[in-house]
Write an enzyme that holds these catalytic residues in place. Structure first.
Site, mmCIF file in Angstrom:
data_model
loop_
_atom_site.group_PDB
_atom_site.id
_atom_site.type_symbol
_atom_site.label_atom_id
_atom_site.label_comp_id
_atom_site.label_asym_id
_atom_site.label_seq_id
_atom_site.Cartn_x
_atom_site.Cartn_y
_atom_site.Cartn_z
ATOM 1 N N GLN A 2 -30.984 25.217 43.004
ATOM 2 C CA GLN A 2 -31.674 26.662 42.262
ATOM 3 C C GLN A 2 -31.067 27.127 41.016
ATOM 4 O O GLN A 2 -31.683 27.646 39.909
ATOM 5 C CB GLN A 2 -31.486 27.754 43.301
ATOM 6 C CG GLN A 2 -32.225 27.379 44.741
ATOM 7 C CD GLN A 2 -31.984 28.498 45.814
ATOM 8 O OE1 GLN A 2 -33.274 29.379 45.539
ATOM 9 N NE2 GLN A 2 -31.087 28.656 46.426
ATOM 10 N N LEU A 3 -29.671 27.099 41.080
ATOM 11 C CA LEU A 3 -28.987 27.605 39.725
ATOM 12 C C LEU A 3 -29.166 26.562 38.713
ATOM 13 O O LEU A 3 -29.402 27.300 37.418
ATOM 14 C CB LEU A 3 -27.461 27.854 40.072
ATOM 15 C CG LEU A 3 -26.546 28.384 39.004
ATOM 16 C CD1 LEU A 3 -27.229 29.637 38.441
ATOM 17 C CD2 LEU A 3 -25.284 28.673 39.518
ATOM 18 N N ASP A 32 -22.544 10.065 40.806
ATOM 19 C CA ASP A 32 -22.121 10.628 42.136
ATOM 20 C C ASP A 32 -20.835 11.050 41.608
ATOM 21 O O ASP A 32 -19.933 10.543 41.391
ATOM 22 C CB ASP A 32 -21.681 9.427 43.068
ATOM 23 C CG ASP A 32 -21.127 9.864 44.443
ATOM 24 O OD1 ASP A 32 -21.047 11.072 44.588
ATOM 25 O OD2 ASP A 32 -21.205 9.102 45.089
ATOM 26 N N ALA A 92 -22.848 21.456 44.597
ATOM 27 C CA ALA A 92 -21.817 21.510 45.492
ATOM 28 C C ALA A 92 -22.491 21.353 46.615
ATOM 29 O O ALA A 92 -23.500 21.227 46.931
ATOM 30 C CB ALA A 92 -21.315 23.146 45.481
ATOM 31 N N TYR A 93 -21.669 20.936 47.653
ATOM 32 C CA TYR A 93 -22.047 20.747 49.085
ATOM 33 C C TYR A 93 -21.994 22.145 49.738
ATOM 34 O O TYR A 93 -21.010 22.749 49.641
ATOM 35 C CB TYR A 93 -20.903 20.061 49.998
ATOM 36 C CG TYR A 93 -21.399 19.861 51.300
ATOM 37 C CD1 TYR A 93 -21.856 18.269 51.818
ATOM 38 C CD2 TYR A 93 -21.141 20.624 52.490
ATOM 39 C CE1 TYR A 93 -22.091 18.021 53.152
ATOM 40 C CE2 TYR A 93 -21.638 20.358 53.644
ATOM 41 C CZ TYR A 93 -21.921 19.109 54.015
ATOM 42 O OH TYR A 93 -22.169 18.826 55.338
ATOM 43 N N THR A 94 -23.195 22.644 49.915
ATOM 44 C CA THR A 94 -23.329 24.049 50.402
ATOM 45 C C THR A 94 -23.771 24.218 51.824
ATOM 46 O O THR A 94 -24.013 25.489 52.291
ATOM 47 C CB THR A 94 -24.218 24.899 49.258
ATOM 48 O OG1 THR A 94 -25.589 24.348 49.329
ATOM 49 C CG2 THR A 94 -23.702 24.968 47.868
ATOM 50 N N TYR A 115 -16.247 25.378 54.385
ATOM 51 C CA TYR A 115 -16.961 25.322 52.933
ATOM 52 C C TYR A 115 -15.980 26.106 52.074
ATOM 53 O O TYR A 115 -15.737 25.702 50.886
ATOM 54 C CB TYR A 115 -18.117 25.961 53.137
ATOM 55 C CG TYR A 115 -19.134 26.301 51.858
ATOM 56 C CD1 TYR A 115 -19.258 25.406 50.957
ATOM 57 C CD2 TYR A 115 -19.382 27.641 51.640
ATOM 58 C CE1 TYR A 115 -19.836 25.834 49.646
ATOM 59 C CE2 TYR A 115 -19.725 28.152 50.456
ATOM 60 C CZ TYR A 115 -20.332 27.174 49.455
ATOM 61 O OH TYR A 115 -20.859 27.768 48.372
#
Length: 288
Positions: free
Chosen positions: A11-12, A36, A60-62, A125
């Protein structure tokens, strides 16, 4: 100015690239198919070949709940990936913007967290994102850390799209009413990030839209703007259990933006109105 943006498919990242191009900057948006970020050699090779003036790290892993059961993957992306990008940025003397989160705080109390408040993340997280913050500060001199919350944008799924989808079949919804924070519209944030990266006003910033609400109030505003007749019942967090504990207080002070001459983002209700209006317009056009 040449700017590398990670997380371009999110999104960002997508909005940051668009906004940079709108003001005449050279924007290079990358996703997981380009390299990667958890592989040091791939990161170093890409950044060295590109020689960017700045890196805006949106990737990021969100998946907050999944992170509790897959800490290894979460840490590879959010900690290792950030470390490699920061080291690569240092080698080519690039400015670095790291997108962080309200989850670095424990959510205790009622007052907005200030930029210099000592983080105390309560989940996998949040811990990984705070570790990223620490790495950025230890590796680089030219860094910005931007903490955001409750993100919504056009490229991908989010709370607003979920509420609108549910409104097609539901007349009543239970939504958590004891978690308070600020939504963040990616279009508004992207403008700030592009302005910021062209300065040398480094430091930690909080940059969500203005005003505070809880998730139930957020949902009510979405339905009102969209003209949906859905009754929202506010419930306690305990009535909607999740794998990861959510901070009940995600309010953040924006004082450092003001102190450094940056415009605060518009009010969250204004952002919701613009966003939902755009969604509706795009939906009408796609059906024509």
């Amino acid at each position: 100015m040449k700017i590398l943006v990670t997380g371009y498919t999110g999104q960002l990242g997508n909005d940051v690239v668009k906004q940079g191009e709108n003001v005449g900057l050279t924007m290079i948006g990358v996703g997981s198919t380009d390299f990667d970020i958890a592989q040091k050699d791939q990161v170093f090779s890409y950044v060295e070949n590109l020689q960017p003036d700045a890196i805006i790290h949106c990737a990021a892993y969100t998946a907050v709940d999944k992170a509790e059961d897959d800490i290894e993957t979460c840490n590879k992306v959010n900690i290792n990936g950030t470390q490699y990008l920061a080291l690569a940025a240092a080698k080519c003397d690039a400015k670095f913007i790291y997108i962080s989160t309200d989850y670095v705080f424990d959510g205790k109390g009622r007052e907005p967290f200030k930029e210099n408040h000592i983080p105390n993340p309560i989940g996998a997280y949040g811990k990984s994102k705070f570790a990223g913050e620490q790495l950025v500060q230890s590796i680089l001199d030219k860094w910005f850390i931007i903490r955001i919350s409750w993100v919504f944008g056009h490229n991908g799924n989010n709370f607003i799209k979920t509420m609108l989808r549910l409104s097609e079949t539901k007349q009543q919804l239970n939504v958590v009413g004891d978690q308070f924070g600020s939504p963040t519209y990616t279009e508004d944030l992207a403008r700030l990030l592009i302005n910021m990266v062209q300065t040398e006003k480094y430091g930690i910033y909080h940059a969500s839209n203005e005003g505070f609400c809880n998730w139930a109030e957020f949902a009510e505003e979405v339905f009102q703007v969209a003209g949906k007749d859905v009754k929202v019942t506010a419930i306690a967090s305990e009535e909607y259990p999740t794998r990861a504990v959510r901070p009940k207080n995600s309010k953040m002070s924006k004082q450092f933006l003001v102190d450094n001459g940056f415009e605060r983002l518009p009010h969250w209700k204004d952002a919701v109105k613009r966003y939902v209006t755009d969604l509706t317009k795009n939906e009408v056009q796609s059906n024509e």
